[in-house]
Design a protein around this motif. Structure first.
Motif, PDB file in Angstrom:
ATOM      1  N   LEU A  61       0.796  -1.215   0.000  1.00 29.92           N
ATOM      2  CA  LEU A  61       0.000   0.000   0.000  1.00 29.92           C
ATOM      3  C   LEU A  61       0.838   1.277   0.000  1.00 29.92           C
ATOM      4  CD1 LEU A  61      -2.949   0.712  -0.172  1.00 29.92           C
ATOM      5  CD2 LEU A  61      -3.042   0.838   2.281  1.00 29.92           C
ATOM      6  N   LEU A  62       1.687   1.408   1.001  1.00 28.67           N
ATOM      7  CA  LEU A  62       2.417   2.668   1.136  1.00 28.67           C
ATOM      8  C   LEU A  62       3.332   2.937  -0.060  1.00 28.67           C
ATOM      9  CD1 LEU A  62       3.146   5.105   2.853  1.00 28.67           C
ATOM     10  CD2 LEU A  62       4.901   3.744   3.935  1.00 28.67           C
ATOM     11  N   LEU A  63       4.145   1.943  -0.391  1.00 33.17           N
ATOM     12  CA  LEU A  63       5.075   2.131  -1.500  1.00 33.17           C
ATOM     13  C   LEU A  63       4.339   2.359  -2.826  1.00 33.17           C
ATOM     14  CD1 LEU A  63       8.000   2.094  -2.584  1.00 33.17           C
ATOM     15  CD2 LEU A  63       7.700  -0.330  -2.948  1.00 33.17           C
TER      16      LEU A  63
ATOM     17  N   GLY B 267      -6.980   8.794  -8.579  1.00 31.91           N
ATOM     18  CA  GLY B 267      -8.143   8.240  -7.878  1.00 31.91           C
ATOM     19  C   GLY B 267      -8.372   6.783  -8.235  1.00 31.91           C
ATOM     20  N   ILE B 268      -8.232   6.484  -9.540  1.00 30.64           N
ATOM     21  CA  ILE B 268      -8.466   5.103  -9.978  1.00 30.64           C
ATOM     22  C   ILE B 268      -7.461   4.151  -9.341  1.00 30.64           C
ATOM     23  CG2 ILE B 268      -8.326   3.578 -11.987  1.00 30.64           C
ATOM     24  CD1 ILE B 268      -9.520   5.893 -13.616  1.00 30.64           C
ATOM     25  N   ILE B 269      -6.191   4.511  -9.434  1.00 30.70           N
ATOM     26  CA  ILE B 269      -5.157   3.629  -8.881  1.00 30.70           C
ATOM     27  C   ILE B 269      -5.323   3.486  -7.365  1.00 30.70           C
ATOM     28  CG2 ILE B 269      -2.676   3.377  -8.507  1.00 30.70           C
ATOM     29  CD1 ILE B 269      -3.377   2.810 -11.298  1.00 30.70           C
ATOM     30  N   LEU B 270      -5.624   4.603  -6.731  1.00 31.83           N
ATOM     31  CA  LEU B 270      -5.826   4.597  -5.285  1.00 31.83           C
ATOM     32  C   LEU B 270      -6.948   3.645  -4.901  1.00 31.83           C
ATOM     33  CD1 LEU B 270      -4.751   6.038  -2.793  1.00 31.83           C
ATOM     34  CD2 LEU B 270      -6.564   7.709  -3.045  1.00 31.83           C
TER      35      LEU B 270
ATOM     36  N   ALA C 111      -8.841  -1.232  -2.532  1.00 32.60           N
ATOM     37  CA  ALA C 111      -9.709  -2.395  -2.705  1.00 32.60           C
ATOM     38  C   ALA C 111      -8.898  -3.673  -2.493  1.00 32.60           C
ATOM     39  CB  ALA C 111     -10.334  -2.391  -4.092  1.00 32.60           C
ATOM     40  N   GLY C 112      -7.661  -3.673  -3.011  1.00 30.70           N
ATOM     41  CA  GLY C 112      -6.808  -4.849  -2.838  1.00 30.70           C
ATOM     42  C   GLY C 112      -6.524  -5.115  -1.377  1.00 30.70           C
TER      43      GLY C 112
ATOM     44  N   LEU D 183      -3.891  -8.480  -5.186  1.00 28.97           N
ATOM     45  CA  LEU D 183      -3.770  -9.546  -4.204  1.00 28.97           C
ATOM     46  C   LEU D 183      -2.436 -10.283  -4.323  1.00 28.97           C
ATOM     47  CD1 LEU D 183      -7.381 -10.893  -4.211  1.00 28.97           C
ATOM     48  CD2 LEU D 183      -6.205  -9.671  -2.425  1.00 28.97           C
ATOM     49  N   ASN D 184      -1.712  -9.997  -5.381  1.00 37.99           N
ATOM     50  CA  ASN D 184      -0.427 -10.665  -5.558  1.00 37.99           C
ATOM     51  C   ASN D 184       0.750  -9.775  -5.195  1.00 37.99           C
ATOM     52  OD1 ASN D 184      -1.013 -13.375  -6.849  1.00 37.99           O
ATOM     53  ND2 ASN D 184      -2.281 -11.988  -8.047  1.00 37.99           N
TER      54      ASN D 184
END
Lengths: 326, 264
Positions: A116-118, A250-253, A258-259, A278-279
């Motif tokens: 998430l952070l990276l 926004g989309i990528i976020l 969601a992941g 998820l991977n």
């Protein structure tokens, strides 16, 4: 080509986003270091000792007691069993799984920020590489030059790869330097385990070998880099497709978050394993944590990520070379 | 200014390119290392052979508790269990720091405890202890109430035989890892004393305790601590709602009894 890359790099540096990313990382690392320090202190108060063996033994006992509880769900039970076996393995071999020191902190920080952070930091750089040219109108100036379009996009992409490598190094350096003030800078040669596997039957230590910590950290950084490249490429694609930087971000976020949510609740929806989000936690395969969905392996995750990466790359280049610019 | 910017950008580009290669190398290394693991080749390339010496700090009192759910404190709403109350009492009485390791695992039977005390790390902790507290046998005998409901004397005999053999091995094992510490073996009470066949079950528990005490008596510095009488008269006041584990009051009774035996 070289000049094009130089040009892109200059633009990137001028935008000062790398400095912003570095600043955010520094603040977060200070917070995490303090939190970690507090954890160690409370543990000291509770158990009366800093001996890691005692602490680890207590953790094993606590988990075993949780396992005895009949109300915990099956998949969580399996995860706990894996953890107990792994901890017992560390204990039996007299190796500290969390050797105190800045290298361990850095390792843990990378492992926890991989999904998430990276990606968020990468996204900040990647998502406006192309779209900002549209929004500022400079794309026309860029394309009027006698250079093929794919070359321009490639130079942007290479710059992105360079920036990703730089951000990861920055992350490692910042967390090493800051956490070292509290935990000390030693611990590069401490022993660490590699080669744990999670199979259908559970935890498997038959392939485990002991390597120095720095080698393990190098592997961690390697897979973190790969995951970051995949996310970076996807953001890059969105940046080509969508003119608005904010919408692209926004989309990528949304996808990333969601992941993060999905990985906590999808263990029964197995086809979710084809999502790239998820991977992302590749480091989990290195240190032998159970994957979010049963049956996922390192090679599977690498394959899924590679497919997403290739798709994003192909789409970016075809769209950009064919797009009408006005 | 522009020239400075330009050279800076070249330097950063070069550094980034090197880093890119390093991370790529790390990635390839990671993939190689984790996809082609051969079974059974533990290579010890970096482990330093120095085993850390056991620190026995003379200044503090170290208690190691092993056993089943009673050690864990199941049924006590505060989660302390008799170990928790005992610790409180010790802390109040002593000016030395008190360190307690609770290694109890709910549901543990004597053969599992035997396996546990054989592990290296538990042995290590036992070695440092000043006092060792054990509760075991409740799960062997009661099997969650099944044994006494069926009530077949022959079956109970064989369970008891196996248990006593395990207990003897546990006590020997603990003693061999620590020659000095006093071992307290906490006895069983009868949670079913107010049921229909309370008389019969009590007799079984008494006999069980008697044999445990005999086994403990053969070992040096090993004290059997009876609890049967504590729960004999008002058992329901001292039991948790599962009618098996003690509640906070019950645990406090056990703790007081053990605390009375501790001397330093």
């Amino acid at each position: 080509m070289n000049n094009l890359i130089q040009n892109e790099m200059l633009k990137l540096l001028a935008r000062k986003r790398l400095i912003v990313v570095g600043g955010i990382l520094a603040i977060l690392v200070v917070l995490f270091t303090y939190a970690q320090y507090q954890t160690v202190q409370t543990q000291l108060k509770k158990l009366g000792t800093t001996d890691w063996r005692t602490t680890l033994q207590q953790q094993i006992i606590d988990t075993q007691n949780r396992l005895a509880n009949s109300r915990i769900p099956d998949d969580f039970k399996k995860e706990l069993e894996v953890r107990v076996k792994q901890q017992q393995y560390y204990l039996d071999n007299d190796i500290n799984p969390a050797e105190p020191g800045a290298p361990s902190f850095t390792k843990e920080f990378m492992e926890n920020s991989i999904d998430l952070l990276l990606p968020l930091m990468i996204m900040v750089i990647a998502s406006d590489l192309v779209s900002s040219e549209f929004s500022m109108g400079s794309i026309k100036l860029l394309l009027t030059r006698p250079v093929k379009r794919w070359k321009i996009l490639l130079s942007k992409y290479i710059t992105l790869l360079l920036a990703i490598s730089l951000i990861i190094a920055m992350m490692g350096l910042v967390s090493y330097l800051i956490s070292g003030v509290v935990f000390g800078y030693k611990g590069w040669t401490a022993p660490a385990f590699s080669g744990f596997r999670i199979t259908e039957a559970g935890f498997d230590s038959s392939g485990a070998s002991i390597i120095p910590q720095w080698q393990f950290i190098l592997m961690d950084f390697g897979v973190v880099w790969f995951a970051a490249v995949v996310v970076g490429t996807l953001s890059f694609m969105v940046s080509v497709l969508i003119r608005s930087t904010a919408a692209g971000m926004g989309i990528i976020l949304a996808l990333l978050i969601a992941g993060a949510i999905l990985s906590n609740m999808v263990s029964s929806w197995t086809s979710a394993k084809y999502f790239f989000m998820l991977n992302m936690r590749l480091t989990d395969y290195l240190n032998g944590s159970p994957p979010p969905i049963e049956g996922m392996t390192l090679s599977f995750s690498l394959l899924v990520l590679t497919v997403w990466w290739l798709l994003a790359l192909v789409i970016s280049f075809t769209v950009f070379t064919k797009k009408d610019i006005y | 200014m522009l020239i400075l910017r330009k050279s800076l950008s070249i330097i950063i580009t070069a550094i980034s390119a090197v880093l890119l290669l390093v991370w790529l190398g790390g990635f390839v290394y990671a993939v190689q290392n984790n996809l082609n693991v051969k079974a059974g080749d533990i290579k010890d390339t970096s482990r330093n052979s120095k085993k850390s010496s056991v620190v026995n700090n003379e200044k503090d009192l170290k208690v190691v508790a092993i056993g089943d759910s009673l050690t864990r404190g199941m049924g006590d709403e505060t989660g302390k269990g008799y170990i928790g109350y005992l610790t409180d009492e010790m802390k109040a009485k002593s000016d030395k720091p008190v360190i307690v390791q609770n290694l109890g695992i709910s549901g543990q039977e004597s053969d599992q405890l035997l396996a546990q005390v054989k592990t290296y790390s538990v042995t290590r902790q036992l070695k440092e202890a000043d006092y060792i507290l054990i509760t075991i046998g409740g799960n062997d005998l009661f099997q969650g109430g099944q044994t006494l409901a069926d009530f077949q004397p022959a079956a109970i005999k064989s369970i008891q035989k196996k248990y006593l053999r395990n207990l003897d091995a546990i006590l020997s094992r603990v003693r061999s890892s620590n020659k000095e510490a006093v071992i307290f073996l906490v006895g069983l009470y009868n949670p079913f004393i107010e049921l229909d066949n309370g008389k019969e079950t009590s007799q079984v528990v008494r006999e069980w305790n008697f044999n445990s005490a005999e086994t403990a008596a053969k070992k040096p510095k090993t004290v059997f601590v009876p609890t049967f009488d504590l729960f004999e008269l008002k058992v329901n006041d001292y039991l948790y709602s599962d009618h098996f584990h003690p509640n906070a009051k019950g645990y406090r009774l056990i703790a007081e009894r053990v605390a009375a035996l501790l001397t330093w």
